[in-house]
Structures are given as C-alpha cells and as structure tokens.
Enzyme design. Structure first.
Site, PDB file in Angstrom:
ATOM      1  NE  ARG A  85     -53.745   9.604 -18.964  1.00 24.76           N
ATOM      2  CZ  ARG A  85     -54.550  10.396 -18.252  1.00 24.76           C
ATOM      3  NH1 ARG A  85     -54.248  11.662 -18.038  1.00 24.76           N
ATOM      4  NH2 ARG A  85     -55.650   9.916 -17.725  1.00 24.76           N
ATOM      5  CG  HIS A 123     -59.767   8.975 -14.707  1.00 21.39           C
ATOM      6  ND1 HIS A 123     -58.541   8.360 -14.850  1.00 21.39           N
ATOM      7  CD2 HIS A 123     -59.501  10.275 -14.434  1.00 21.39           C
ATOM      8  CE1 HIS A 123     -57.579   9.259 -14.689  1.00 21.39           C
ATOM      9  NE2 HIS A 123     -58.127  10.431 -14.423  1.00 21.39           N
ATOM     10  CG  HIS A 134     -58.389  13.328 -10.662  1.00 21.29           C
ATOM     11  ND1 HIS A 134     -57.042  13.576 -10.571  1.00 21.29           N
ATOM     12  CD2 HIS A 134     -58.634  12.959 -11.934  1.00 21.29           C
ATOM     13  CE1 HIS A 134     -56.490  13.385 -11.767  1.00 21.29           C
ATOM     14  NE2 HIS A 134     -57.436  13.006 -12.609  1.00 21.29           N
ATOM     15  CG  HIS A 178     -55.814  -2.379  18.438  1.00 21.80           C
ATOM     16  ND1 HIS A 178     -55.885  -1.886  17.163  1.00 21.80           N
ATOM     17  CD2 HIS A 178     -56.786  -1.736  19.129  1.00 21.80           C
ATOM     18  CE1 HIS A 178     -56.860  -0.988  17.078  1.00 21.80           C
ATOM     19  NE2 HIS A 178     -57.416  -0.879  18.274  1.00 21.80           N
TER      20      HIS A 178
HETATM   21  C1  HCA Z   1     -56.481  15.139 -17.282  1.00 18.14           C
HETATM   22  C2  HCA Z   1     -57.285  14.184 -18.111  1.00 18.14           C
HETATM   23  C3  HCA Z   1     -57.890  13.044 -17.345  1.00 18.14           C
HETATM   24  C4  HCA Z   1     -58.466  12.073 -18.367  1.00 18.14           C
HETATM   25  C5  HCA Z   1     -59.175  10.880 -17.819  1.00 18.14           C
HETATM   26  C6  HCA Z   1     -59.655   9.916 -18.872  1.00 18.14           C
HETATM   27  C7  HCA Z   1     -59.002  13.565 -16.427  1.00 18.14           C
HETATM   28  O1  HCA Z   1     -57.064  15.977 -16.616  1.00 18.14           O
HETATM   29  O2  HCA Z   1     -55.269  15.044 -17.294  1.00 18.14           O
HETATM   30  O3  HCA Z   1     -59.372  10.067 -20.054  1.00 18.14           O
HETATM   31  O4  HCA Z   1     -60.331   8.952 -18.482  1.00 18.14           O
HETATM   32  O5  HCA Z   1     -58.901  13.384 -15.218  1.00 18.14           O
HETATM   33  O6  HCA Z   1     -59.929  14.159 -16.941  1.00 18.14           O
HETATM   34  O7  HCA Z   1     -56.923  12.394 -16.581  1.00 18.14           O
HETATM   35 CU    CU Z   2     -57.183  12.294 -14.567  1.00 19.94          CU
END
Ligand code: HCA
Ligand code: CU
Length: 348
Positions: A20, A201, A203, A297
């Site tokens: 996804r 989640h 980034h 090393h």
């Molecule tokens: C995106 C959505 C998502 C959703 C993450 C989740 C995000 O921006 O594509 O549903 O846990 O980072 O908000 O990936």
């Molecule tokens: Cu995301």
C-alpha cells in the site's frame, strides 16, 4: 523497567505496508505477480499483518481477492487501507479480508472540501464503524497528519473508536515532521487516556522514522507500520529491516519470532522490482551493510573477531561480510594475505 524492556513489553507486532504505502513510492509499479511475491516473502519473515490498498479500484480489488484466495492460515492477515466511506468498507468486506485500516482526515479545510465539518465527519465515522463491525471485520481507525492536528480533535476520534470497541487506533506522521522526544510524550499521553491498541506510522522526511517508531513503542504504542526498504510516499517510512534489527538488538528472543535471515533477500526482491539499489544506510545492503575497510577496524577484527565492529553477525539478516582492503586505508591488514583474511572472516 528500562527503555528496552518497555519497548518490548508494549510491542505486539508489525503491519507491513509495502503493498500500500510502498506502492506510493515513485519508482514502484508492482504487477499482480510481483505483489504475490512480496506477500509470500513477508509471510516467510513472519510478518503479522499486510496492509493493501483500497479495493474500490477494480485492479486493486482483483489483486486483493487473489491474495485472499491463495492465503494459507499462517500467512499474514490482510488489511485494506480505506477512507472513512461506507462504499470502501462494503468493497473490503466483499474481498474477504481480515480487517480494515480506516484513515480519517480531521483537517478542517480538507473536510470542508468534502462538504463535511468535524462533527459530521465523526457521525459518519460512527456509522462506518458500525457497518464494519456488522461485517465482522477487524477495525483500525487512524488520524492523518496527527502531529500537526489539534490534539483534542484527534482524541475525540480515538475516544469514539474506543467507545465502539474497535481493535486499534493509529497515529500517522504523514509528513515525517515529528521529533523522537515529541513522539514519546504524545504517545505516552494517548496511552494514559486510551486502553485500546495503538499503531504508529512514521514517514522518514527528516530521517526519524525508525527512532520515532522506537520512541512510540517506548511511550506505549503496540503496532508499527513498516515497508521493505522503507519505500513509500517521498522518502518513505520505517524500513522493515531496520525495525527488526533494532528489536533484535533490544531483545534477541522477541525478534526470533520473525525470521530475520530472509530480510536481505526480501529487500533485494523489492529493490530489483523497483529498479533501485538497496540504500547504503540499510543493514541489508550486500556491498556495504557489513563491509570493513579502515585499518583500525580490520586490525581489531583480525585480533579479536568480527564482533568488535559488528552489532551482530551478517547471517542474522541474511547478509554477508565484506572485507575491503585498500592500500591507503587498511594499514598492515592490507599487506596480509588477502585470501586467507577473506577466508577467515567471510561469512557463509
Ligand atoms: C498517505 C496516508 C498515510 C496513512 C497512514 C495510515 C499517511 O499520506 O498516503 O493510515 O496509518 O502517512 O498519513 O500513509
Ligand atoms: Cu504514509
């Protein structure tokens, strides 16, 4: 209890989103056959859940149905990633997946563009949760861009979810802007207010995805979203190999629940499918993940063994050791018998 124990005590499992979030990587375009390969490689590693896209697109729906058809009982459970829409839930239910990951936006401007207020959005969510429940689906509700949104509006969504008895809520750092200390504080505060499971989640825009995942586990999160190679929108999210390597270091027994030795092969598969190299900052990179080049090393490795400069041996993640002899850097080691040195320390 120290941090390592807290992290492990809270941790319940991994939700892989290569099919996804990973599909949103600019270089990814997985065919149905590729997706099946990715799913089976994740199954081999022992991943708990695999998140797939939204089945309202026919091609995605067919793919999901194919995965559901060929799924064996021990394979990862499949979750559809959906909007807060009844149509999405109906389509997911038709696919026969285990559950749904519903993502809510609470941004007022975005809601207004959909003709919604926050209040109307919450009523819609409440109805959709009832619908998903009636279909017997496992349910998760996430808030998009959590770290830039009003905390009380997020909490209202999560409290609503909790009152409906759903399985998990999710915090998404959509822009990768959160700092580890902020993550710890915010997740700990949610943990104190909520009793249901928390998924996170993160980034990686600022390079904090892994640290933030660990900080969230420390604060009381239970499930972590990751992808092979960390691929996703922009700079992607938490790489599965880094997450598992950390869990292994924190608690070798827990990470044995997963078969880490397949990680290098799995990330190589995805790198090949995307036409990219495995990034050099991942432990699964075959050329440099376990390469040793500096004289100091190499010397220590010769005298005491590879553990002097390896956090664990390459076999743990299915990678190989690589001794790099260079006349300017390797000092005395460079004049040693290269072949015997390599034979001595090359991993099988
Ligand atoms: C995106 C959505 C998502 C959703 C993450 C989740 C995000 O921006 O594509 O549903 O846990 O980072 O908000 O990936
Ligand atoms: Cu995301």
């Amino acid at each position: 209890m120290n941090e390592a124990q807290r992290v492990i005590n809270h941790f319940k499992g991994i939700i892989d989103s290569t099919l996804r979030e990973g599909f949103q990587f600019s270089r990814a375009d997985f065919s149905p056959a590729d997706q099946k390969k990715i799913y089976s490689t994740l199954s081999r590693i022992g991943i708990d859940y695999v998140e797939v896209g939204n089945p309202i697109r026919r091609e995605i729906q067919e793919m999901i149905q194919e995965l559901v058809r060929s799924r064996r009982p021990k394979d990862p459970k499949i979750l559809c990633h959906l909007r807060n829409r009844s149509r999405d839930i109906e389509e997911a239910s038709r696919c026969g997946v285990a559950g749904v990951n519903i993502l809510c936006t609470i941004d007022r401007e975005r809601l207004a563009a959909m003709g919604l207020t926050r209040e109307k959005n919450e009523t819609l969510l409440s109805d959709n949760l009832d619908l998903a429940r009636a279909f017997g689906l496992e349910i998760r509700v996430g808030v998009e861009d959590f770290f830039r949104q009003d905390p009380s509006a997020s909490l209202r969504i999560f409290k609503l979810a909790q009152s409906k008895g759903i399985d998990r809520i999710a915090v998404a750092d959509t822009l990768g802007k959160a700092m580890p200390w902020e993550v710890f504080r915010r997740i700990r505060s949610l943990r104190r207010r909520l009793s249901l499971d928390i998924e996170v989640h993160f980034h990686n825009d600022l390079g904090h995805a892994v640290s933030n995942s660990l900080a969230a586990l420390d604060g009381g999160a239970n499930w972590v979203s990751a992808t092979l190679l960390g691929i996703g929108e922009r700079t992607g999210i938490t790489p599965l190999s880094s997450l598992l390597a950390n869990l292994f270091v924190l608690h070798p027994d827990l990470a044995r629940r997963y078969h880490l030795r397949y990680l290098t092969r799995a990330e190589r598969l995805v790198s090949r499918l995307c036409g990219i190299e495995i990034p050099p900052n991942l432990i699964t990179n075959p050329a440099n993940g376990f390469a040793h080049k500096a004289g100091i090393h190499l010397d220590a490795i010769v005298k005491f063994g590879p553990h002097k400069y390896e956090i664990f041996s390459p076999e743990v993640v299915g990678n190989k050791r690589n001794l790099v002899l260079h006349k300017l850097l390797s000092g005395k080691a460079a004049s040693a018998d290269t072949h015997s040195l390599k034979r001595l320390f090359a991993s099988s």
